[in-house]
Design an enzyme around this catalytic site. Structure first.
Site, PDB file in Angstrom:
ATOM      1  N   HIS A 127       0.936  -1.182  -0.049  1.00 44.48           N
ATOM      2  CA  HIS A 127      -0.044   0.195   0.057  1.00 44.48           C
ATOM      3  C   HIS A 127       1.066   1.200   0.006  1.00 44.48           C
ATOM      4  CE1 HIS A 127       1.179   0.147   4.064  1.00 44.48           C
ATOM      5  NE2 HIS A 127       0.421  -0.764   4.279  1.00 44.48           N
TER       6      HIS A 127
ATOM      7  N   HIS B 271       4.042   1.461   2.221  1.00 43.63           N
ATOM      8  CA  HIS B 271       5.224   0.822   1.749  1.00 43.63           C
ATOM      9  C   HIS B 271       5.916   1.789   0.648  1.00 43.63           C
ATOM     10  CE1 HIS B 271       2.643  -2.839   3.209  1.00 43.63           C
ATOM     11  NE2 HIS B 271       3.612  -2.689   3.950  1.00 43.63           N
TER      12      HIS B 271
ATOM     13  N   GLY C  30       8.923   2.252   8.654  1.00 45.86           N
ATOM     14  CA  GLY C  30       7.745   3.461   8.901  1.00 45.86           C
ATOM     15  C   GLY C  30       7.813   3.883  10.372  1.00 45.86           C
TER      16      GLY C  30
END
Ligand code: AMP
Length: 292
Positions: A29, A32, A142
């Site tokens: 998604h 990423h 992330g």
């Protein structure tokens, strides 16, 4: 883009170049993709790993139902500029049940570590294996998983891996929900309850900008929005030690975990004592996950 399944094949493709690694569990998604954009700005080929790591799942039902679609991921990764997609089998990653595990003390203990026993041991072990097997010069993670980032940073330093760890901002859907592969399981009727996490965090971020520094008061601003969710924790934590703090007197993140229906969601924002915050970046259109 080439797809390979073994560490040996990754090393022979990379051939000693300075590679940037983007570790993922797939079902790609925009979160990423933002990691990937940072990786592309670094030197050398971009290796994206795609592996649903059994070692980091504390509940086997979660592991079984984790969304997987290699053909879809390969298409997205190729279009987004990944040079090498490393999709190992469980047998390649764990030829036998690993007797060596990596445990990062203290940083792993609270929040996610408390609610998902063994989770960070699984994460640290697989990331250490990726670093040892792929030998990247840099790896991007992330900030959506802020405690994980702290665990990986500490593991990398403690084990002297020569890998630069880069944190990427949290990507959000237009309504504020942090993008996650698990969002495909959120029932339409539960979306409003799920938005309680981000709207609570945004309210807390506004309070920080307005001068609030008390952890208790910031945490209660988040809890106020979560009446329709089953809250696991809301915690203001030191950004590097991932330990709870009472006052925003250093770089920190305000983290929340809650169950909405049968989906467990986490989110956080980064905040600093000077009143600045990082709430992430928001997509202009719907996430590709919604259309998947
Ligand atoms: P996952 O596939 O969920 O294990 O995530 C792989 C990497 O993508 C981790 O470093 C995550 O922190 C990162 N990530 C997942 N969702 C997001 C997001 N919404 N924004 C930024 N990074 C993310």
């Amino acid at each position: 883009m080439k797809i390979v399944e073994t560490f040996a094949a990754v090393r022979s493709e990379v051939a000693g170049a300075s590679a940037a690694l983007v570790p993922t569990m797939g079902f790609l998604h925009e979160g990423h993709m933002s990691l990937l954009e940072l990786a592309k700005g670094l030197q050398g080929p971009v290796v994206m790993s795609l592996f649903v790591n059994p070692l980091q799942f504390d509940r086997s039902v979660d592991l079984e139902r984790y969304p997987r679609d290699l053909a879809r991921d390969a298409e997205i990764a190729a279009a987004a500029g990944v040079d090498l997609l490393f999709a190992p089998t469980v047998e390649e990653m764990y030829p036998s049940s690993p007797r060596t595990r990596v445990r990062v003390d203290s940083v792993s203990d609270g929040m996610e570590g408390e609610h998902r026993p063994g989770h960070f041991e699984g994460v640290a072990t697989v990331v250490a294996k990726l670093f040892a097997g792929v030998r990247p010069d840099a790896a991007v993670f992330g900030r959506k998983d802020a405690q994980q980032l702290a665990v990986v940073r500490r593991m990398t330093a403690d084990l002297s891996f020569p890998v630069e760890i880069i944190g990427a901002p949290t990507v959000r859907a237009p309504d504020g929900l942090a993008v996650s592969s698990r969002n495909v399981f959120i029932a339409e009727d539960d979306r409003a309850a799920a938005l309680g996490l981000s709207s609570g965090l945004f309210a807390a971020a506004e309070a920080v900008v307005a001068g609030e520094r008390s952890a208790v008061r910031l945490e209660s601003l988040v809890r106020d929005r979560l009446a329709d969710a089953e809250v696991e924790y809301v915690t203001l934590a030191d950004a590097f030690e991932a330990e709870p703090i009472d006052t925003l007197d250093r770089e920190a993140f305000l983290a929340v975990a809650a169950r909405v229906g049968d989906v467990r969601l986490i989110d956080n924002i980064v905040m600093w004592p000077d009143g600045s915050t990082d709430t992430g970046v928001t997509l202009e259109g719907p996430s590709i996950l919604r259309r998947a």
